[in-house]
Write a protein that holds these residues in place. Sequence first.
Motif, PDB file in Angstrom:
ATOM      1  N   VAL B  17     -12.282   3.819  -7.816  1.00  0.00           N
ATOM      2  CA  VAL B  17     -12.845   2.899  -6.836  1.00  0.00           C
ATOM      3  C   VAL B  17     -11.950   1.665  -6.835  1.00  0.00           C
ATOM      4  O   VAL B  17     -11.760   1.036  -7.875  1.00  0.00           O
ATOM      5  N   TYR B  18     -11.352   1.343  -5.695  1.00  0.00           N
ATOM      6  CA  TYR B  18     -10.505   0.151  -5.618  1.00  0.00           C
ATOM      7  C   TYR B  18     -11.366  -1.109  -5.624  1.00  0.00           C
ATOM      8  O   TYR B  18     -12.544  -1.049  -5.256  1.00  0.00           O
ATOM      9  N   PRO B  19     -10.793  -2.251  -6.030  1.00  0.00           N
ATOM     10  CA  PRO B  19     -11.579  -3.483  -6.088  1.00  0.00           C
ATOM     11  C   PRO B  19     -12.270  -3.801  -4.761  1.00  0.00           C
ATOM     12  O   PRO B  19     -13.327  -4.418  -4.740  1.00  0.00           O
ATOM     13  N   ASN B  20     -11.690  -3.374  -3.633  1.00  0.00           N
ATOM     14  CA  ASN B  20     -12.337  -3.675  -2.352  1.00  0.00           C
ATOM     15  C   ASN B  20     -13.466  -2.696  -2.027  1.00  0.00           C
ATOM     16  O   ASN B  20     -14.036  -2.742  -0.943  1.00  0.00           O
ATOM     17  N   GLY B  21     -13.768  -1.786  -2.968  1.00  0.00           N
ATOM     18  CA  GLY B  21     -14.902  -0.889  -2.773  1.00  0.00           C
ATOM     19  C   GLY B  21     -14.535   0.494  -2.253  1.00  0.00           C
ATOM     20  O   GLY B  21     -15.398   1.371  -2.207  1.00  0.00           O
ATOM     21  N   THR B  22     -13.283   0.711  -1.848  1.00  0.00           N
ATOM     22  CA  THR B  22     -12.883   2.038  -1.364  1.00  0.00           C
ATOM     23  C   THR B  22     -12.985   3.063  -2.481  1.00  0.00           C
ATOM     24  O   THR B  22     -12.393   2.897  -3.543  1.00  0.00           O
ATOM     25  N   HIS B  23     -13.748   4.117  -2.233  1.00  0.00           N
ATOM     26  CA  HIS B  23     -13.895   5.175  -3.227  1.00  0.00           C
ATOM     27  C   HIS B  23     -12.840   6.231  -2.924  1.00  0.00           C
ATOM     28  O   HIS B  23     -13.066   7.143  -2.133  1.00  0.00           O
ATOM     29  N   GLY B  42      -3.430  17.137   2.105  1.00  0.00           N
ATOM     30  CA  GLY B  42      -4.626  16.433   2.564  1.00  0.00           C
ATOM     31  C   GLY B  42      -4.237  15.430   3.630  1.00  0.00           C
ATOM     32  O   GLY B  42      -3.069  15.048   3.737  1.00  0.00           O
ATOM     33  N   LEU B  43      -5.224  15.029   4.419  1.00  0.00           N
ATOM     34  CA  LEU B  43      -4.955  14.079   5.494  1.00  0.00           C
ATOM     35  C   LEU B  43      -4.519  12.726   4.936  1.00  0.00           C
ATOM     36  O   LEU B  43      -4.729  12.439   3.761  1.00  0.00           O
ATOM     37  N   SER B  44      -3.960  11.923   5.802  1.00  0.00           N
ATOM     38  CA  SER B  44      -3.630  10.557   5.437  1.00  0.00           C
ATOM     39  C   SER B  44      -4.904   9.843   4.984  1.00  0.00           C
ATOM     40  O   SER B  44      -5.935   9.946   5.659  1.00  0.00           O
ATOM     41  N   GLY B  45      -4.854   9.183   3.831  1.00  0.00           N
ATOM     42  CA  GLY B  45      -6.036   8.471   3.334  1.00  0.00           C
ATOM     43  C   GLY B  45      -6.951   9.340   2.491  1.00  0.00           C
ATOM     44  O   GLY B  45      -7.998   8.886   2.042  1.00  0.00           O
ATOM     45  N   SER B  46      -6.563  10.603   2.250  1.00  0.00           N
ATOM     46  CA  SER B  46      -7.441  11.481   1.476  1.00  0.00           C
ATOM     47  C   SER B  46      -7.363  11.200  -0.022  1.00  0.00           C
ATOM     48  O   SER B  46      -8.173  11.705  -0.788  1.00  0.00           O
ATOM     49  N   GLY B  47      -6.376  10.416  -0.455  1.00  0.00           N
ATOM     50  CA  GLY B  47      -6.316  10.012  -1.864  1.00  0.00           C
ATOM     51  C   GLY B  47      -5.162  10.619  -2.651  1.00  0.00           C
ATOM     52  O   GLY B  47      -5.140  10.528  -3.878  1.00  0.00           O
ATOM     53  N   LYS B  48      -4.182  11.201  -1.963  1.00  0.00           N
ATOM     54  CA  LYS B  48      -3.074  11.871  -2.660  1.00  0.00           C
ATOM     55  C   LYS B  48      -2.250  10.887  -3.494  1.00  0.00           C
ATOM     56  O   LYS B  48      -1.985  11.119  -4.673  1.00  0.00           O
ATOM     57  N   SER B  49      -1.852   9.776  -2.867  1.00  0.00           N
ATOM     58  CA  SER B  49      -1.034   8.800  -3.599  1.00  0.00           C
ATOM     59  C   SER B  49      -1.824   8.207  -4.750  1.00  0.00           C
ATOM     60  O   SER B  49      -1.293   7.995  -5.844  1.00  0.00           O
ATOM     61  N   THR B  50      -3.103   7.937  -4.495  1.00  0.00           N
ATOM     62  CA  THR B  50      -3.947   7.381  -5.546  1.00  0.00           C
ATOM     63  C   THR B  50      -3.986   8.309  -6.753  1.00  0.00           C
ATOM     64  O   THR B  50      -3.861   7.868  -7.900  1.00  0.00           O
ATOM     65  N   LEU B  51      -4.121   9.614  -6.476  1.00  0.00           N
ATOM     66  CA  LEU B  51      -4.184  10.595  -7.557  1.00  0.00           C
ATOM     67  C   LEU B  51      -2.915  10.536  -8.413  1.00  0.00           C
ATOM     68  O   LEU B  51      -2.978  10.425  -9.637  1.00  0.00           O
ATOM     69  N   ASP B 177       5.705  11.572  -4.557  1.00  0.00           N
ATOM     70  CA  ASP B 177       4.747  11.131  -3.546  1.00  0.00           C
ATOM     71  C   ASP B 177       5.397  11.206  -2.159  1.00  0.00           C
ATOM     72  O   ASP B 177       6.125  10.316  -1.758  1.00  0.00           O
ATOM     73  N   GLU B 178       5.122  12.279  -1.459  1.00  0.00           N
ATOM     74  CA  GLU B 178       5.706  12.521  -0.140  1.00  0.00           C
ATOM     75  C   GLU B 178       7.208  12.247  -0.117  1.00  0.00           C
ATOM     76  O   GLU B 178       7.683  11.394   0.632  1.00  0.00           O
ATOM     77  N   PRO B 179       7.956  13.002  -0.927  1.00  0.00           N
ATOM     78  CA  PRO B 179       9.374  12.694  -1.114  1.00  0.00           C
ATOM     79  C   PRO B 179      10.217  12.864   0.147  1.00  0.00           C
ATOM     80  O   PRO B 179      11.309  12.309   0.215  1.00  0.00           O
ATOM     81  N   LEU B 210       2.639  16.589  -0.185  1.00  0.00           N
ATOM     82  CA  LEU B 210       3.405  16.955   1.010  1.00  0.00           C
ATOM     83  C   LEU B 210       2.533  16.898   2.254  1.00  0.00           C
ATOM     84  O   LEU B 210       1.316  17.067   2.181  1.00  0.00           O
ATOM     85  N   HIS B 211       3.179  16.678   3.386  1.00  0.00           N
ATOM     86  CA  HIS B 211       2.458  16.656   4.651  1.00  0.00           C
ATOM     87  C   HIS B 211       2.549  17.989   5.393  1.00  0.00           C
ATOM     88  O   HIS B 211       1.589  18.438   5.986  1.00  0.00           O
ATOM     89  N   PHE B 212       3.753  18.603   5.376  1.00  0.00           N
ATOM     90  CA  PHE B 212       3.976  19.777   6.219  1.00  0.00           C
ATOM     91  C   PHE B 212       3.663  21.079   5.491  1.00  0.00           C
ATOM     92  O   PHE B 212       4.223  21.371   4.445  1.00  0.00           O
TER      93      PHE B 212
HETATM   94  N1  LIG Z   1      -4.406  -0.748  -3.350  1.00  0.00           N
HETATM   95  C1  LIG Z   1      -5.458  -0.312  -2.647  1.00  0.00           C
HETATM   96  N2  LIG Z   1      -6.560  -1.096  -2.515  1.00  0.00           N
HETATM   97  C2  LIG Z   1      -7.620  -0.659  -1.800  1.00  0.00           C
HETATM   98  N3  LIG Z   1      -7.701   0.519  -1.179  1.00  0.00           N
HETATM   99  C3  LIG Z   1      -6.655   1.349  -1.281  1.00  0.00           C
HETATM  100  C4  LIG Z   1      -5.480   0.974  -2.006  1.00  0.00           C
HETATM  101  N4  LIG Z   1      -4.593   1.985  -1.916  1.00  0.00           N
HETATM  102  C5  LIG Z   1      -5.185   2.946  -1.179  1.00  0.00           C
HETATM  103  N5  LIG Z   1      -6.430   2.582  -0.788  1.00  0.00           N
HETATM  104  C6  LIG Z   1      -7.393   3.378  -0.004  1.00  0.00           C
HETATM  105  O1  LIG Z   1      -7.679   4.538  -0.726  1.00  0.00           O
HETATM  106  C7  LIG Z   1      -7.768   5.674   0.130  1.00  0.00           C
HETATM  107  C8  LIG Z   1      -6.783   6.723  -0.319  1.00  0.00           C
HETATM  108  O2  LIG Z   1      -5.468   6.227  -0.125  1.00  0.00           O
HETATM  109  P1  LIG Z   1      -4.158   6.988  -0.564  1.00  0.00           P
HETATM  110  O3  LIG Z   1      -3.021   6.081  -0.343  1.00  0.00           O
HETATM  111  O4  LIG Z   1      -4.332   7.513  -1.929  1.00  0.00           O
HETATM  112  O5  LIG Z   1      -4.145   8.181   0.481  1.00  0.00           O
HETATM  113  P2  LIG Z   1      -2.990   9.218   0.799  1.00  0.00           P
HETATM  114  O6  LIG Z   1      -3.646  10.547   0.778  1.00  0.00           O
HETATM  115  O7  LIG Z   1      -1.834   9.012  -0.097  1.00  0.00           O
HETATM  116  O8  LIG Z   1      -2.618   8.856   2.281  1.00  0.00           O
HETATM  117  P3  LIG Z   1      -1.189   8.858   2.997  1.00  0.00           P
HETATM  118  O9  LIG Z   1      -0.917  10.251   3.404  1.00  0.00           O
HETATM  119  O10 LIG Z   1      -1.409   7.952   4.174  1.00  0.00           O
HETATM  120  O11 LIG Z   1      -0.184   8.313   2.025  1.00  0.00           O
HETATM  121  C9  LIG Z   1      -7.483   5.148   1.537  1.00  0.00           C
HETATM  122  O12 LIG Z   1      -8.723   4.952   2.161  1.00  0.00           O
HETATM  123  C10 LIG Z   1      -6.801   3.836   1.307  1.00  0.00           C
HETATM  124  O13 LIG Z   1      -7.107   2.942   2.340  1.00  0.00           O
END
Ligand SMILES: Nc1ncnc2c1ncn2[C@@H]1O[C@H](COP(=O)(O)OP(=O)(O)OP(=O)(O)O)[C@@H](O)[C@H]1O
Lengths: 357, 259
Positions: B17-23, B42-51, B177-179, B210-212
């Motif tokens: 959970v990011y400090p701004n509340g995004t789960h 996964g779609l953009s925003g699905s959490g791949k980079s976070t993982l 991360d999406e190289p 990956l995206h494709f």
């Molecule tokens: N530093 C951050 N602070 C708050 N929210 C974040 C932060 N980084 C990512 N998020 C949110 O967390 C969710 C997952 O983001 P993430 O970057 O992991 O997705 P992604 O699958 O890598 O997307 P993309 O394909 O666009 O890179 C998104 O809703 C994003 O807005």
Amino acid sequence: METQETALPHTMGPTGIAQMKRVISAYTMDLLHWAYIGLVSYKIIYQKVIMDMRDPDFSWNEPVFALAIGAIIALGLFFTKFSVGRAVKGLYDLDENKSIMKEPFTLLGYFTIFLTFIAGLFISQVSLREFFSQAGMLGAKRIFTALFNPNFGIIEPAIFAAIETIYMAFIATVTALPFAFLLGFFAARNLMSSSPILFFIYNATRFFLNITRSIEPLVWAIIFSVWVGIGPFAGMLALCLHSVSSLAKLYSEQIENISEGPIEAMTATGAHPIQVIWFGVVPQIVLPYLSFTIYRWDINVRMATVIGLVGGGGIGTLLMQYQGLAKWNEVGLLAITIAVIVWVMDYSSSKIRESIK
Amino acid sequence: MTTQTQPILSVEKLNKVYPNGTHALKGVSFDVKKGEFLVVIGLSGSGKSTLLRCINRLHEPTTGSILFEGKDITNIKGSPLRTLRSRIGMIFQHFNLIPRKTVLTNVLTGTLSRTGIVSSIFGIFPEEDKKKALSLIELVGLTGKENRRADNLSGGQQQRVAIARALMQDPSILLADEPVASLDPATSHSVMQYLKKVNEELGVTILCNLHFLSLVRQYATRVIALKDGKLIYEGSPSEIDENWFQTIYGEDAVEVTID
Ligand SMILES: Nc1ncnc2c1ncn2[C@@H]1O[C@H](COP(=O)(O)OP(=O)(O)OP(=O)(O)O)[C@@H](O)[C@H]1O
Ligand SMILES: [Mg+2]
């Protein structure tokens, strides 16, 4: 139900409070604005210009009264289109097609600027009569004749004094550099917001920098000349202190604008935080830093000249001495010397800065 | 034999959970086996980079645990954390090379965790590290460009420098991360080929976003899919049929290929 009740204030709270704050500051702005218009119109336009009073009485009741009037007018006009505060805070739903230049609050803004201009003319005693008076013209003729007939007999002391000034500025810049370099990191928000302790240091540094920067080097020179005695050292200290705070501010802004990528990459390799800064941050900032620093030296040379006027040493002090003796030919030579230094510094510093872009 | 079957990385019930509340991650669990090329889609925003960033702790996981080579690394700090990071290489969408520095210096930064702070600041790296850097530059096909400024290279070349930098760490796993997301199709394949080579010839396990899907089918040995922070698919790339595709990317999605 329960979750909803607890969730609501949590999500609504911040935006509601932010809106309140905006409205309050918009109203405060209007209040001060109207108080200003009232006070200036009465004290300057009415008493000085229309009644032509030399020394109108002043009482503290007047500004208080003006504030009260301002509060009432601001309240009365807050919900019309005459609220500059609401415009500044973006609280109007404006018609996109209508030019903002023709809105009532913009016209009111123009009026305030015009009022300030008229008041300014009277306060700075702009008097064409004195400018073109006989005595005035004679004085101008005397000083210009002398300036165009500089006394080259004092070229040697003038050059030595100029060298003193340039070196003083250089030493001040170089001494300021390491301090500014360190403080720049402490004052960079992106590096300092990860923990409460760091954030406290960030705020403390910002505060210190803002205070020292808002006091003019000239004032610092006066303070230091009491402390260490009149001379180049006092001037150097003054310039140094001011350079530290100005450079640290510029440096920290540069750090705040760097890209996060290299920092992230260096952290991911397992590098120590110091290595992360050295490899992830420093390469992105060296050239802008160099450019700022050279520019600062340039500024310091000019300031050193001015500081010399209050006894900070160098060419400014020499100028002050000859001016005191009304030796206008010598003053002429010094003025030319200063112009040459400033031009050379300005030219070379901009050339160097261009080449390291 | 037991080490072959033991996962190199296990993620258990990971929540972020990011400090701004995004789960951003919701109870994600999966294993990465030694030597595999595991792709996260996964779609953009699905959490791949976070993982990926939770695994090397660039972001702090909120709850759950991460086991790397059998050790729980969810809460380690300071020097052990830096040692851990040095065992995990990472490459990024925007390459994240150090501007104005040469290719060689950039590759050498992969050794920072084992180089002394002072000597690294003065740019003094051991001879064997320099030799190794040169051989890795050769591996990614950039011989002759050692002393070029890294930011003057093309995108594909920069990503290869980044791969060499990551390999300099002697990583047992490489996070990507999406190289290839900012590269053209031909260059994408070239970079993916280098990753494949690293995976097959050097035996480095790869965890890649990956995206494709066309790239996924070609390079992945296994796939996991994230949707709104949840793990919704785990299997082989060939099993992703039309139905799965629409579950992962949404009803209206149309597959775009990259050749
Ligand atoms: N530093 C951050 N602070 C708050 N929210 C974040 C932060 N980084 C990512 N998020 C949110 O967390 C969710 C997952 O983001 P993430 O970057 O992991 O997705 P992604 O699958 O890598 O997307 P993309 O394909 O666009 O890179 C998104 O809703 C994003 O807005
Ligand atoms: Mg991403």
